[in-house]
Write an enzyme that holds these catalytic residues in place. Structure first.
Site, PDB file in Angstrom:
ATOM      1  N   ASP A  10      -4.197   0.138   4.049  1.00  0.00           N
ATOM      2  CA  ASP A  10      -3.651   1.291   3.564  1.00  0.00           C
ATOM      3  C   ASP A  10      -4.740   1.895   2.708  1.00  0.00           C
ATOM      4  OD1 ASP A  10      -3.675  -0.818   1.948  1.00  0.00           O
ATOM      5  OD2 ASP A  10      -1.710  -0.154   0.751  1.00  0.00           O
ATOM      6  N   HIS A 240      -9.306  -8.012  -3.745  1.00  0.00           N
ATOM      7  CA  HIS A 240      -8.118  -8.313  -2.965  1.00  0.00           C
ATOM      8  C   HIS A 240      -8.465  -8.389  -1.548  1.00  0.00           C
ATOM      9  CE1 HIS A 240      -5.886  -8.064  -6.851  1.00  0.00           C
ATOM     10  NE2 HIS A 240      -6.268  -7.039  -6.899  1.00  0.00           N
TER      11      HIS A 240
HETATM   12  C1  BDR Z   1      -3.258  -4.864  -2.977  1.00  0.00           C
HETATM   13  O1  BDR Z   1      -2.587  -3.593  -3.319  1.00  0.00           O
HETATM   14  C2  BDR Z   1      -3.441  -2.606  -3.045  1.00  0.00           C
HETATM   15  O2  BDR Z   1      -3.480  -1.699  -4.162  1.00  0.00           O
HETATM   16  C3  BDR Z   1      -4.537  -3.306  -2.660  1.00  0.00           C
HETATM   17  O3  BDR Z   1      -5.357  -2.289  -1.538  1.00  0.00           O
HETATM   18  C4  BDR Z   1      -4.612  -4.409  -2.156  1.00  0.00           C
HETATM   19  O4  BDR Z   1      -3.996  -4.437  -0.696  1.00  0.00           O
HETATM   20  C5  BDR Z   1      -3.466  -5.772  -4.346  1.00  0.00           C
HETATM   21  O5  BDR Z   1      -2.101  -6.182  -4.699  1.00  0.00           O
HETATM   22 CA    CA Z   2      -4.813  -2.534   0.692  1.00  0.00          CA
END
Ligand code: BDR
Ligand code: CA
Length: 307
Positions: A10, A240
């Site tokens: 995303d 992340h």
């Molecule tokens: C996840 O949430 C999204 O904002 C980031 O892309 C990552 O996949 C982290 O909690």
């Molecule tokens: Ca993400």
């Protein structure tokens, strides 16, 4: 040996980092991207995935996926974290490439079936496309090599509520479906990803080595760094989504613990991931060689493989 992967994404600043890492790491064979709503609405996620592929000069397909969860009402995007169009204040040109004619669930199922036991799906957004693929093509579970999920907070607090991590919170029903299916799942959640960080200075060598993608990432990340400065009081950002791709590529850098997972589907703790007393075990990352993961990420981006 190359590692064939599909990233379900995303995009999103850290999604862009994960995708650029996958394109830069010589042993990773990025077969394609599947897009999903989450950080940004679904249509923008698909366009952003195409924009990234073009920016990196890569010739890989992007298949368009879900624009919202299938059971609960949408909870809203995360443009306050990733910027109004997902890449901080950067606005990349309209993509000229067209999306793959297949839907994301079809693309996932067909690619896994074409290379049984070889393809790893790295899911770094809400799990809606993966749940839809399981429903439409249950056989996908026996053809995938493994599923690595960036999501969840098992022995720590969440990042959107005290209980929930963003990707699971967006579609807890899909997460429950994915964790309960008969395929090997590894969870790379906040238990490790909030300990893996990178700073603006860390990205500078990429700007010299790979001027086009490096300048983009350094500028896009500024907004993401700002968000972390304000909310987590760190200089830099959490890695992340790159951590999930690295868990597929260099699993020896992570320590996992096998346990069944339950997902809270409603109430105050909706989206919480908890160890459950019984069920299918999932490999939960609880520790990592933090410096090793960081170095793995930065070495690939600094190597100059990208334009
Ligand atoms: C996840 O949430 C999204 O904002 C980031 O892309 C990552 O996949 C982290 O909690
Ligand atoms: Ca993400």
């Amino acid at each position: 040996m190359t590692l064939p992967i599909i990233i379900d994404t995303d995009p999103g600043v850290d999604d862009a980092m994960a995708i650029l890492y996958a394109l830069a790491a010589p042993e990773v064979d990025l077969i394609g991207l599947t897009s999903v709503y989450g950080n940004v609405p679904g249509a923008l996620a698909a366009a952003n995935a195409l924009r990234l592929v073009e920016l990196a000069g890569a010739d890989i397909p992007v298949a368009v996926g879900a624009d919202g969860p299938r059971v609960q009402a949408p909870v809203g995007d995360a443009t306050h974290v990733h910027g109004p169009a997902g890449f901080g204040t950067v606005s990349l040109p309209e993509p000229t490439r067209l999306a793959d004619p297949r839907s994301a669930p079809q693309f996932l199922a067909e690619n896994c079936a074409a290379r049984p036991g070889e393809v790893t799906i790295v899911a770094v957004g809400p799990l809606t496309n993966l749940a839809a693929a399981l429903d439409a093509t249950p056989g996908i579970a026996s053809t995938v090599r493994s599923v690595i999920v960036m999501g969840g907070a098992v022995r720590c607090g969440g990042n959107v509520t005290p209980y929930a991590e963003a990707n699971i919170w967006q579609d807890p029903h899909a997460a429950e479906r994915v964790f309960g299916a008969d395929w090997p799942v590894t969870l790379v959640g906040l238990d490790v990803t909030e300990r893996i960080t990178c700073t603006a200075a860390d990205l500078l060598p990429m700007v010299s080595a790979s001027p086009r993608t490096g300048a983009f990432l350094a500028e896009a990340a500024e907004f993401y760094f700002d968000f972390h400065r304000r909310t987590a009081e760190i200089d830099g950002c959490h890695l992340h989504d790159p951590a999930a791709v690295i868990a597929a590529h260099a699993p020896e850098l992570f320590t996992t613990h096998a346990a069944p997972l339950a997902v809270t589907l409603d109430g105050e703790a909706v989206g919480q991931t908890r160890e459950a007393p019984s069920g299918r075990p999932v490999e939960i990352c609880l520790d990592a060689d933090i410096e090793g993961v960081r170095a793995q990420f930065l070495c690939a981006l600094h190597a100059g493989w990208l334009p």
